[in-house]
Design a protein around this motif. Structure first.
Motif, PDB file in Angstrom:
ATOM      1  N   ASP A 131      -1.897  -1.967  -1.791  1.00 18.08           N
ATOM      2  CA  ASP A 131      -2.069  -1.428  -3.085  1.00 18.08           C
ATOM      3  C   ASP A 131      -1.593  -2.900  -3.683  1.00 18.08           C
ATOM      4  O   ASP A 131      -0.937  -4.005  -4.013  1.00 18.08           O
ATOM      5  CB  ASP A 131      -0.803  -0.654  -3.402  1.00 18.08           C
ATOM      6  N   ASP A 135       2.543  -3.985  -1.408  1.00 22.31           N
ATOM      7  CA  ASP A 135       2.106  -2.622  -0.356  1.00 22.31           C
ATOM      8  C   ASP A 135       2.955  -1.590  -0.575  1.00 22.31           C
ATOM      9  O   ASP A 135       4.166  -1.760  -1.068  1.00 22.31           O
ATOM     10  CB  ASP A 135       2.089  -3.026   0.909  1.00 22.31           C
ATOM     11  N   ARG A 136       2.578  -0.399  -0.127  1.00 22.83           N
ATOM     12  CA  ARG A 136       3.540   1.094  -0.198  1.00 22.83           C
ATOM     13  C   ARG A 136       3.821   2.022   1.244  1.00 22.83           C
ATOM     14  O   ARG A 136       3.317   1.661   1.622  1.00 22.83           O
ATOM     15  CB  ARG A 136       3.353   1.885  -1.023  1.00 22.83           C
ATOM     16  N   LYS A 138       4.125   4.650   3.628  1.00 26.18           N
ATOM     17  CA  LYS A 138       4.174   6.113   3.247  1.00 26.18           C
ATOM     18  C   LYS A 138       4.581   6.851   4.538  1.00 26.18           C
ATOM     19  O   LYS A 138       3.704   6.340   5.531  1.00 26.18           O
ATOM     20  CB  LYS A 138       2.548   5.900   3.089  1.00 26.18           C
TER      21      LYS A 138
END
Length: 151
Positions: A131, A135-136, A138
């Motif tokens: 992102d 960053d994400r 999940k």
């Protein structure tokens, strides 16, 4: 007040030191053992037990002596203990459940009825979502729904 720190078992320390020395990731160990990386991490942290074959593959991948295989096959005492976790990463999951636990339970019961999600018949996958804002993480949890029994 005495600070309570989660104890890391000696075998976990040995396994993590070997993982670091070999410069392998949990994903690398997934390929070597043939089990999911999260499950392998659970074995290493003594939250799951391995078969003789799984333990042998893990120890071989880490370059460790086969004598540790028996301990990896023993049934572990699971959980963090009767404390609120103080590690910031682990605490966030505790916080998530404090805030969203009841809403999540209500939504699941709307969809499935009165029951629980199994943590035994369960899988957990970790994915990285890139992102531009950062960053994400999940997480994908999948557990069998177990309705409460009437008798």
């Amino acid at each position: 007040m005495k600070k309570i720190i989660m104890e890391i078992p000696e075998i976990t320390q040995k396994l993590l030191a070997a993982k670091k020395a070999k410069n392998v990731s949990f994903a690398d160990l997934e390929k070597a053992v043939g089990r999911d990386e999260v499950w392998i991490a659970a074995v290493i942290y003594r939250q799951a037990s391995a078969s003789d074959e799984e333990a042998s593959k893990l120890l071989l991948a880490l370059g460790l002596d086969e004598e540790l295989a028996q301990e990896l096959g023993e049934y572990p005492v699971k959980g963090l203990g009767p404390i609120v976790p103080t590690d910031p990463f682990i605490y966030r999951f505790y916080e998530i459940m404090q805030v969203y636990g009841m809403p999540l339970k209500a939504v699941i019961q709307d969809k499935f009825g009165d029951g629980i999600m199994s943590a035994i018949d369960f899988t957990l996958d970790v994915e990285k979502e890139e992102d531009p804002k950062g960053d994400r993480v999940k997480l994908i949890m999948s557990g069998k729904f177990l309705p409460y029994k009437k008798w």
